[in-house]
Write a protein that holds these residues in place. Structure first.
Motif, PDB file in Angstrom:
ATOM      1  N   HIS A   1       0.831  -1.207   0.000  1.00 42.20           N
ATOM      2  CA  HIS A   1       0.000   0.000   0.000  1.00 42.20           C
ATOM      3  C   HIS A   1       0.867   1.259   0.000  1.00 42.20           C
ATOM      4  O   HIS A   1       0.580   2.219  -0.731  1.00 42.20           O
ATOM      5  N   ASP A   2       1.936   1.257   0.802  1.00 41.97           N
ATOM      6  CA  ASP A   2       2.775   2.454   0.926  1.00 41.97           C
ATOM      7  C   ASP A   2       3.488   2.776  -0.390  1.00 41.97           C
ATOM      8  O   ASP A   2       3.547   3.940  -0.812  1.00 41.97           O
ATOM      9  N   ILE A   3       4.024   1.741  -1.054  1.00 39.24           N
ATOM     10  CA  ILE A   3       4.722   1.977  -2.321  1.00 39.24           C
ATOM     11  C   ILE A   3       3.735   2.435  -3.389  1.00 39.24           C
ATOM     12  O   ILE A   3       4.010   3.351  -4.167  1.00 39.24           O
ATOM     13  N   ALA A   4       2.575   1.790  -3.426  1.00 36.23           N
ATOM     14  CA  ALA A   4       1.559   2.186  -4.408  1.00 36.23           C
ATOM     15  C   ALA A   4       1.133   3.632  -4.198  1.00 36.23           C
ATOM     16  O   ALA A   4       0.876   4.364  -5.168  1.00 36.23           O
ATOM     17  N   LEU A   5       1.069   4.063  -2.951  1.00 35.94           N
ATOM     18  CA  LEU A   5       0.694   5.446  -2.650  1.00 35.94           C
ATOM     19  C   LEU A   5       1.749   6.414  -3.171  1.00 35.94           C
ATOM     20  O   LEU A   5       1.428   7.448  -3.765  1.00 35.94           O
ATOM     21  N   ILE A   6       3.015   6.078  -2.969  1.00 34.91           N
ATOM     22  CA  ILE A   6       4.110   6.940  -3.441  1.00 34.91           C
ATOM     23  C   ILE A   6       4.076   7.057  -4.966  1.00 34.91           C
ATOM     24  O   ILE A   6       4.152   8.158  -5.523  1.00 34.91           O
ATOM     25  N   GLN A   7       3.961   5.918  -5.642  1.00 37.20           N
ATOM     26  CA  GLN A   7       3.951   5.945  -7.092  1.00 37.20           C
ATOM     27  C   GLN A   7       2.719   6.661  -7.633  1.00 37.20           C
ATOM     28  O   GLN A   7       2.775   7.324  -8.672  1.00 37.20           O
ATOM     29  N   GLY A   8       1.592   6.524  -6.932  1.00 35.53           N
ATOM     30  CA  GLY A   8       0.389   7.242  -7.343  1.00 35.53           C
ATOM     31  C   GLY A   8       0.568   8.739  -7.266  1.00 35.53           C
ATOM     32  O   GLY A   8       0.126   9.485  -8.152  1.00 35.53           O
ATOM     33  N   LYS A   9       1.241   9.218  -6.221  1.00 34.06           N
ATOM     34  CA  LYS A   9       1.491  10.655  -6.087  1.00 34.06           C
ATOM     35  C   LYS A   9       2.426  11.139  -7.191  1.00 34.06           C
ATOM     36  O   LYS A   9       2.253  12.241  -7.721  1.00 34.06           O
ATOM     37  N   ARG A  10       3.416  10.343  -7.513  1.00 36.02           N
ATOM     38  CA  ARG A  10       4.331  10.715  -8.592  1.00 36.02           C
ATOM     39  C   ARG A  10       3.588  10.790  -9.925  1.00 36.02           C
ATOM     40  O   ARG A  10       3.786  11.716 -10.710  1.00 36.02           O
ATOM     41  N   ARG A  11       2.758   9.796 -10.151  1.00 33.11           N
ATOM     42  CA  ARG A  11       1.980   9.767 -11.393  1.00 33.11           C
ATOM     43  C   ARG A  11       1.082  10.998 -11.506  1.00 33.11           C
ATOM     44  O   ARG A  11       0.973  11.615 -12.567  1.00 33.11           O
ATOM     45  N   GLU A  12       0.466  11.363 -10.402  1.00 32.96           N
ATOM     46  CA  GLU A  12      -0.420  12.534 -10.414  1.00 32.96           C
ATOM     47  C   GLU A  12       0.355  13.821 -10.635  1.00 32.96           C
ATOM     48  O   GLU A  12      -0.160  14.769 -11.221  1.00 32.96           O
ATOM     49  N   GLU A  13       1.603  13.862 -10.162  1.00 34.46           N
ATOM     50  CA  GLU A  13       2.417  15.061 -10.387  1.00 34.46           C
ATOM     51  C   GLU A  13       2.767  15.202 -11.867  1.00 34.46           C
ATOM     52  O   GLU A  13       2.746  16.301 -12.424  1.00 34.46           O
ATOM     53  N   VAL A  14       3.075  14.089 -12.514  1.00 34.72           N
ATOM     54  CA  VAL A  14       3.316  14.129 -13.963  1.00 34.72           C
ATOM     55  C   VAL A  14       2.052  14.591 -14.679  1.00 34.72           C
ATOM     56  O   VAL A  14       2.101  15.435 -15.586  1.00 34.72           O
ATOM     57  N   LYS A  15       0.936  14.051 -14.263  1.00 35.40           N
ATOM     58  CA  LYS A  15      -0.338  14.419 -14.883  1.00 35.40           C
ATOM     59  C   LYS A  15      -0.642  15.896 -14.678  1.00 35.40           C
ATOM     60  O   LYS A  15      -1.171  16.568 -15.583  1.00 35.40           O
TER      61      LYS A  15
END
Length: 598
Positions: free
Chosen positions: A102-116
């Motif tokens: 869950h923690d890693i998925a949360l980090i990658q999700g935030k990164r993805r949203e920043e690119v978006k």
């Protein structure tokens, strides 16, 4: 009562499905379409709903003012070979990813949203200030038409919009694209290469992802426009299509000299268009072009590779002494393994792509890639250039340790080739080349590599100890750039960064193929550096000097910023099921073409 409950249940499920379709990010929607219903109850229902034409906005393509398929050619291209049957024995390409915590998925999700977020800002500015124009100027907020005035950024960004789940923006863009008039051009000549990779490639990919018929119709219009570039006496394509002459059908003049990348970068788009339409004419035309390269591959001064400049008029792909996988030649080599991925080796006309791929990759490993002298002795490779010089009557390859950002695609391509051809040496070479570009990013103060640079060669490409004296000597030999250079670099002869995607492209491919976290972490460092240095009021701009923090920016933003660079960053942090390398092959403009299934 039971009947009423069933009706309510069906109504609730319908509401839920509609909500999922319009509000879930596209990577989740894509994943749902490909997972087994044994693991996700109800998935098959959602897949059927999302593929139901009743829930796709009705957009009708407007016919262009000129019908390119009506041209009567003086020199009609041969209609054979026919499109071969689909390949059925592709090896597994992508790493078998496991579910993340869950923690890693949360980090990658935030990164993805920043690119978006960065993409959405640029898209909003394009829509407001440059809608239906080729490109936005990111400092002034003005626009420029440099690719025939057919809204290059709009077409180029279609599939990125889809991947990022921006469905409203996607269908608004499709509606606009459906009205583009490919019978009118702002220029008297049309660039074959750029039109093929950006327009045709963009339309095919958006169709492959969405299935919207309007995109297919427009892709066929562009395909027929480009097909007119083959109306030549020897069947070879022109570099620039003379607009009025092409419409008349009277025959086009093939230029004397062109960069080899131009005729060598049509294979994927034309082959995929034939697969989509069932019309072999596109595949046949480009197959003859590649036959010319195939038949003479081992007759050049560097057997296995072709010179940077060729003559399609004379069908001369042999003369010349300069060899590179960088600018002028890059995508020709890129399309060889990718053509094999798309077409397989199911017929005599397709078998050549594997042979050409292996041959050039072996030649490049022996003659172009080098290990640079570095303070930390990092085990990386850089791609240089090779000039074949006359040494007492004997042609002798001489490696020039000059590299460029454009060359950074080669790491990902070698990794892809390693999987396609089940060759571990190719894969490991690709990883070292990708790490070389990551190193060049980290080395400069901005965290971004320059457009073109030189480094110090290790003798015989083996590990060599750092030498301050040798570095200074090599640096002083060069007339360009002696200040602000990181250790190991002898020039930054073109210190710009123009929003190029090639380095993150290789990092993306290596992440998807190996699953090694080092590549995803490198991608995040690269993204932060690029986003910070290029940010403007409207979007993102090229910078003039990567060796200086706070470098002056240029009023320049190519369509590939949103079509490629931000797309690759986004895909690194997205669910790996989104544009799986087992399901798609990407063209040189990062447009994904669906691999046909048997």
């Amino acid at each position: 009562m039971a009947r009423i409950l069933r009706i309510r249940t069906i109504a609730f499920c319908a509401f839920l499905l509609i909500t999922l379709y319009y509000f879930l990010p596209s990577e989740h929607a894509t994943s749902l379409l490909h997972v087994s219903p044994l693991h996700h109850g109800g998935t098959i229902v959602l897949a059927q709903y999302m593929n139901d034409a009743r829930h796709i906005p009705r957009i009708v393509a407007t016919k262009s003012s000129f019908a390119w398929n009506s041209v009567k050619f003086v020199y009609p291209p041969e209609l054979t070979p026919k499109l071969p049957p689909h390949a059925t024995n592709r090896p597994h390409i992508q790493h078998s990813f496991k579910a993340e915590s869950h923690d890693i998925a949360l980090i990658q999700g935030k990164r993805r949203e920043e690119v978006k977020r960065v993409f959405k800002k640029a898209w909003a500015s394009y829509r407001k200030y440059a809608w239906m124009k080729d490109a936005l100027k990111p400092l002034s907020g003005e626009y420029v038409d440099q690719f025939s005035g057919w809204a290059a950024t709009l077409v180029d960004s279609l599939d990125t919009l889809w991947m990022m789940g921006m469905r409203d923006e996607f269908y608004e863009a499709v509606e606009a694209v459906a009205k583009i008039d490919f019978g009118f051009s702002t220029s008297g000549t049309v660039n074959m290469f750029e039109t093929c990779i950006r327009y045709l490639g963009g339309l095919i990919a958006a169709y492959d992802l969405s299935g919207h018929e309007a995109l297919k119709e427009k892709a066929i219009e562009v395909g027929d426009l480009l097909y007119a570039g083959f109306n030549t006496e020897n069947g070879m394509p022109v570099d620039f299509i003379a607009w009025d002459t092409a419409k008349s059908g009277s025959g086009l003049y093939v230029e004397e000299t062109v960069v080899s990348a131009s005729p060598g970068t049509i294979t994927l788009e034309f082959s995929r268009l034939s697969q989509i339409t069932g019309d072999s004419k596109y595949y046949a035309a480009v197959s003859h072009v590649m036959d010319t390269f195939y038949e003479h591959q081992n007759e050049t001064m560097l057997p296995g590779m072709w010179p940077m400049f060729v003559s399609m008029r004379r069908k001369d792909v042999v003369s010349g002494y300069q060899f590179s996988i960088g600018g002028n030649a890059d995508s020709m080599y890129e399309y060889l393994p990718k053509a094999h991925a798309l077409l397989g080796s199911t017929s005599p006309s397709t078998m050549k792509y594997e042979i050409m791929s292996r041959t050039f990759m072996n030649t490049a490993m022996e003659n172009l890639f080098f290990r640079p002298m570095l303070p930390g002795n990092e085990d990386i490779l850089i791609s240089g250039n090779c000039d074949v010089v006359d040494m007492e009557g004997t042609p002798t390859p001489r490696l020039d340790p000059e590299s460029e950002h454009l060359s950074c695609f080669i790491g990902g391509l070698f990794a892809l080739g390693g999987r396609l051809f089940e060759n571990e040496e190719y894969l490991q070479t690709g990883a070292k080349l990708a790490r070389g570009c990551v190193y060049a990013y980290k080395a400069f103060p901005t965290g971004i590599m320059p457009e073109r640079y030189n480094m110090v060669l290790c003798p015989d490409n083996k590990q060599c100890k750092w030498s301050d004296t040798r570095w200074a000597t090599e640096r002083d030999k060069r007339k360009e750039w002696k200040d602000h250079l990181p250790l190991g670099f002898t020039t930054a002869k073109d210190a710009r960064y123009i929003l190029r995607p090639e380095a993150i492209e290789s990092v993306f491919v290596l992440w998807r193929i190996t699953g090694k976290e080092e590549f995803r972490e490198a991608a995040w460092d690269m993204f932060q550096a690029v986003a910070n240095a290029t940010d403007t009021r409207f979007a993102n701009a090229a910078i003039k000097d990567v060796s200086k923090v706070g470098s002056e920016q240029e009023d320049y933003m190519e369509s590939f910023w949103m079509a490629e660079t931000l797309k690759y960053f986004y895909l690194v942090f997205a669910d790996p099921a989104l544009i799986s390398l087992d399901d798609f092959v990407l063209n040189t403009e990062a447009h994904p073409f669906r691999l046909p299934k048997a």
